[in-house]
Scaffold this motif. Structure first.
Motif, short mmCIF file in Angstrom:
data_model
loop_
_atom_site.label_atom_id
_atom_site.label_comp_id
_atom_site.label_asym_id
_atom_site.label_seq_id
_atom_site.Cartn_x
_atom_site.Cartn_y
_atom_site.Cartn_z
N MET A 138 0.85 -1.18 0.00
CA MET A 138 0.00 0.00 0.00
C MET A 138 0.89 1.24 0.00
O MET A 138 1.89 1.29 0.69
N ASP A 139 0.49 2.21 -0.78
CA ASP A 139 1.21 3.48 -0.84
C ASP A 139 0.37 4.55 -0.15
O ASP A 139 -0.86 4.56 -0.25
N GLN A 140 1.05 5.46 0.54
CA GLN A 140 0.39 6.58 1.21
C GLN A 140 0.87 7.89 0.59
O GLN A 140 2.06 8.05 0.30
N GLU A 151 -4.03 1.03 -2.67
CA GLU A 151 -3.62 -0.36 -2.66
C GLU A 151 -4.21 -1.07 -3.87
O GLU A 151 -5.40 -0.94 -4.15
N ASP A 195 0.32 12.22 1.08
CA ASP A 195 -0.24 13.33 1.84
C ASP A 195 -1.05 14.20 0.88
O ASP A 195 -0.52 14.71 -0.10
N ASN A 245 -4.55 6.42 1.05
CA ASN A 245 -3.90 5.12 0.98
C ASN A 245 -4.36 4.43 -0.29
O ASN A 245 -5.57 4.29 -0.52
N GLN A 304 -4.42 11.86 4.49
CA GLN A 304 -3.62 10.96 3.68
C GLN A 304 -4.54 10.11 2.82
O GLN A 304 -5.66 9.78 3.21
#
Length: 89
Positions: free
Chosen positions: A1-3, A81, A5, A79, A77
């Motif tokens: 998973m990438d987060q 995925e 901002d 997320n 944020q």
């Protein structure tokens, strides 16, 4: 998973209102377009989008109640995925 901002900072009340309502109104518009598209293409109402619009309207009302004369610290944020073998909604 990438987060990622999306929002990060301290904002004056009017700035906070502008930023948050822009995001919510954009999501409402997305779902309204989806409803319109489904109605034209399939002759049906997109119940998921109708429900989401109501949720977003409630969120919008709650945000407007929260914003007063104080600065607000806002952090958001996203997320992301990947989901294998899923139907795109």
């Amino acid at each position: 998973m990438d987060q990622f901002d999306l929002i990060k900072g301290v904002f004056e009340p009017e700035e906070a209102k502008e930023i948050l309502l822009y995001l919510i109104d954009g999501k409402i518009q997305f779902h309204q377009n989806r409803i319109f598209s489904d109605r034209i293409r399939f002759g049906t109402e997109n119940q998921d989008s109708l429900k989401r619009i109501e949720e977003l309207k409630t969120t919008k009302e709650n945000i407007l109640k929260l914003i007063a004369d104080d600065k607000l610290s806002i952090h958001s944020q996203i997320n992301v995925e990947k989901v294998a073998n899923s139907k795109v909604a």
